[in-house]
Design an enzyme around this catalytic site. Structure first.
Site, PDB file in Angstrom:
ATOM      1  N   GLY A  10       0.798  -1.229   0.000  1.00 12.74           N
ATOM      2  CA  GLY A  10       0.000   0.000   0.000  1.00 12.74           C
ATOM      3  C   GLY A  10       0.825   1.270   0.000  1.00 12.74           C
ATOM      4  O   GLY A  10       0.507   2.219  -0.730  1.00 12.74           O
ATOM      5  N   ASN A  11       1.911   1.315   0.801  1.00 14.86           N
ATOM      6  CA  ASN A  11       2.669   2.570   0.922  1.00 14.86           C
ATOM      7  C   ASN A  11       3.404   2.930  -0.361  1.00 14.86           C
ATOM      8  O   ASN A  11       3.864   4.052  -0.521  1.00 14.86           O
ATOM      9  CB  ASN A  11       3.654   2.500   2.104  1.00 14.86           C
ATOM     10  N   LYS A 212      -2.621  -9.670  -2.970  1.00  9.55           N
ATOM     11  CA  LYS A 212      -1.574  -9.525  -4.002  1.00  9.55           C
ATOM     12  C   LYS A 212      -0.299 -10.312  -3.657  1.00  9.55           C
ATOM     13  O   LYS A 212       0.452 -10.682  -4.538  1.00  9.55           O
ATOM     14  CB  LYS A 212      -1.241  -8.058  -4.275  1.00  9.55           C
TER      15      LYS A 212
HETATM   16  N1  LIG Z   1       5.515  -9.857  12.476  1.00  9.24           N
HETATM   17  C1  LIG Z   1       5.559  -8.697  11.826  1.00  9.24           C
HETATM   18  N2  LIG Z   1       6.730  -8.236  11.328  1.00  9.24           N
HETATM   19  C2  LIG Z   1       6.772  -7.061  10.651  1.00  9.24           C
HETATM   20  N3  LIG Z   1       5.684  -6.282  10.432  1.00  9.24           N
HETATM   21  C3  LIG Z   1       4.491  -6.700  10.912  1.00  9.24           C
HETATM   22  C4  LIG Z   1       4.377  -7.915  11.624  1.00  9.24           C
HETATM   23  N4  LIG Z   1       3.069  -8.063  11.973  1.00  9.24           N
HETATM   24  C5  LIG Z   1       2.397  -7.018  11.503  1.00  9.24           C
HETATM   25  N5  LIG Z   1       3.238  -6.172  10.841  1.00  9.24           N
HETATM   26  C6  LIG Z   1       2.782  -4.954  10.195  1.00  9.24           C
HETATM   27  O1  LIG Z   1       2.504  -5.305   8.860  1.00  9.24           O
HETATM   28  C7  LIG Z   1       2.710  -4.149   8.046  1.00  9.24           C
HETATM   29  C8  LIG Z   1       2.803  -4.580   6.582  1.00  9.24           C
HETATM   30  O2  LIG Z   1       1.530  -5.068   6.196  1.00  9.24           O
HETATM   31  P1  LIG Z   1       0.569  -4.207   5.249  1.00  9.24           P
HETATM   32  O3  LIG Z   1       0.648  -2.755   5.640  1.00  9.24           O
HETATM   33  O4  LIG Z   1      -0.756  -4.862   5.237  1.00  9.24           O
HETATM   34  O5  LIG Z   1       1.307  -4.465   3.889  1.00  9.24           O
HETATM   35  P2  LIG Z   1       1.284  -3.792   2.456  1.00  9.24           P
HETATM   36  O6  LIG Z   1       2.593  -3.064   2.378  1.00  9.24           O
HETATM   37  O7  LIG Z   1       1.206  -4.951   1.527  1.00  9.24           O
HETATM   38  O8  LIG Z   1       0.077  -2.886   2.373  1.00  9.24           O
HETATM   39  C9  LIG Z   1       3.962  -3.546   8.635  1.00  9.24           C
HETATM   40  O9  LIG Z   1       4.083  -2.181   8.340  1.00  9.24           O
HETATM   41  C10 LIG Z   1       3.778  -3.783  10.125  1.00  9.24           C
HETATM   42  O10 LIG Z   1       3.155  -2.678  10.734  1.00  9.24           O
HETATM   43  N1  LIG Z   2      -5.189  -6.757  -3.305  1.00  9.73           N
HETATM   44  C1  LIG Z   2      -4.310  -6.499  -2.282  1.00  9.73           C
HETATM   45  O1  LIG Z   2      -3.708  -7.406  -1.687  1.00  9.73           O
HETATM   46  O2  LIG Z   2      -4.174  -5.162  -1.958  1.00  9.73           O
HETATM   47  P1  LIG Z   2      -3.313  -4.527  -0.777  1.00  9.73           P
HETATM   48  O3  LIG Z   2      -1.931  -5.092  -0.869  1.00  9.73           O
HETATM   49  O4  LIG Z   2      -3.338  -3.047  -1.050  1.00  9.73           O
HETATM   50  O5  LIG Z   2      -3.995  -4.896   0.510  1.00  9.73           O
END
Ligand SMILES: Nc1ncnc2c1ncn2[C@@H]1O[C@H](COP(=O)(O)OP(=O)(O)O)[C@@H](O)[C@H]1O
Ligand SMILES: NC(=O)OP(=O)(O)O
Length: 312
Positions: A10-11, A212
């Protein structure tokens, strides 16, 4: 030269400002990191999430319920976000390539992901999409939309969840393979790919959002990638994440990580799909996977940052 599937979280696309211009800027910053792979001589296959975007688009649809301007279903919204995010990435990567004097073509491919109609995930929504709500806002949304399900998402607030079936096959993977062989950089399986089920010769869209990370693992297996790299907002995988004794994992085998998955170490909806997707890729191919931060790309390439998951 390595063939690398890079999955972007997402970021990489959205910070706090969901405007098109802010997301385009975030994607430009991401392209600035990804160019390190191209300069290193790697062949990239890029995939990305769409959770925030597809959720926002669905909310916009709620204002389009007239016969002349009907709301689009979730599978079509998924396709629409592949188009918009693919458009941003094509332009951002092309700008970055031009600035570095590199002649390479980039193409975004509308990608469908075949899922199993009987996947139990259809009856148990788990994929967070759209904006975060406070508890009060979440309660209000639930009373306004009785069919919605909302959950708390990794300590960050409440979000709507929708079904998220597991990807079986990426429908366009053979075409993607040819594009890669031609030296073109493809952007594929955006948002995990449009969820479809096969009925005879037809592909029928399903209202769901595929994770994803799982689709990235699947496409990496199908195109025989040398490595799967999952880029997110944290420098690597932590054991006891968020606790005083949290510990970053540097090098780990797929079997050790699987043990920690089985003991429920990782949060569903955030780190769990990443570690499971990485372990699946390593187990299927014997090749390595890395989970790390987007801003650490140069150091991940050198091997000094990120969590590296290997077969042995
Ligand atoms: N065990 C873990 N180790 C590292 N990060 C973790 C863990 N559990 C939860 N997280 C959180 O998961 C986040 C990444 O997941 P998410 O934001 O859903 O991913 P994406 O970058 O695909 O959107 C990290 O920024 C952190 O805050
Ligand atoms: N489709 C999907 O996994 O989207 P995000 O990574 O943004 O949650």
């Amino acid at each position: 030269m390595a063939k690398i599937v890079v999955a972007l979280g997402g970021n990489a696309i959205l910070s706090t400002d969901a405007s098109a211009s802010a997301q385009m800027q975030a994607v430009r910053n991401t392209a600035h990191e990804l160019i390190n792979f191209i300069k290193n001589g790697d062949q990239l296959i890029i995939t990305h999430g769409n959770g925030p975007q597809v959720g926002n688009l669905l909310l916009q649809q709620m204002n389009s319920d007239s016969k002349s301007n009907p709301a689009m279903p979730l599978d079509t919204c998924g396709a629409m976000t592949q188009g918009s995010i693919g458009y941003w990435f094509e332009n951002a990567l092309n700008e970055e390539l031009a600035e570095n004097g590199i002649k390479r073509s980039v193409i975004s491919i509308v990608t469908q992901t075949i899922v199993d109609e009987t996947d139990p995930a259809f009856k148990s929504p788990s994929k967070p999409i759209g904006p975060f709500y406070t508890k009060e806002e979440a309660d209000q949304m639930k009373s306004a939309h009785s069919d919605w399900e909302l959950v708390e998402d990794s300590g960050r607030g409440y979000r709507r969840v929708v079904p998220s079936p597991k990807p079986l096959i990426i429908n366009e993977y053979e075409a993607i393979q040819k594009v890669v062989e031609a030296g073109i950089i493809p952007i594929v399986s955006g948002g995990g790919g449009i969820p479809v089920v096969k009925q005879g010769n037809k592909l029928i869209g399903k209202e769901a959002v595929i994770d994803k990370d799982f689709s990235a693992s699947k496409i990496a297996q199908l195109v025989n990638a040398d490595q799967l790299i999952i880029l997110t907002s944290v420098g690597g995988v932590f054991y006891n994440f968020g606790k005083p004794d949290q510990k970053e994992v540097k090098d780990v085998t797929a079997s050790e990580l699987q043990e920690h998955i089985d003991s429920h170490e990782f949060a569903a909806g955030s780190m769990l799909p990443k570690v499971q997707a990485a372990v699946d890729f390593v187990n299927e191919t014997g090749n390595s996977a890395v989970i790390g931060a987007l801003e650490d790309v140069a150091k991940i390439i050198q091997g000094s940052e990120g969590t590296k998951i290997t077969a042995k």
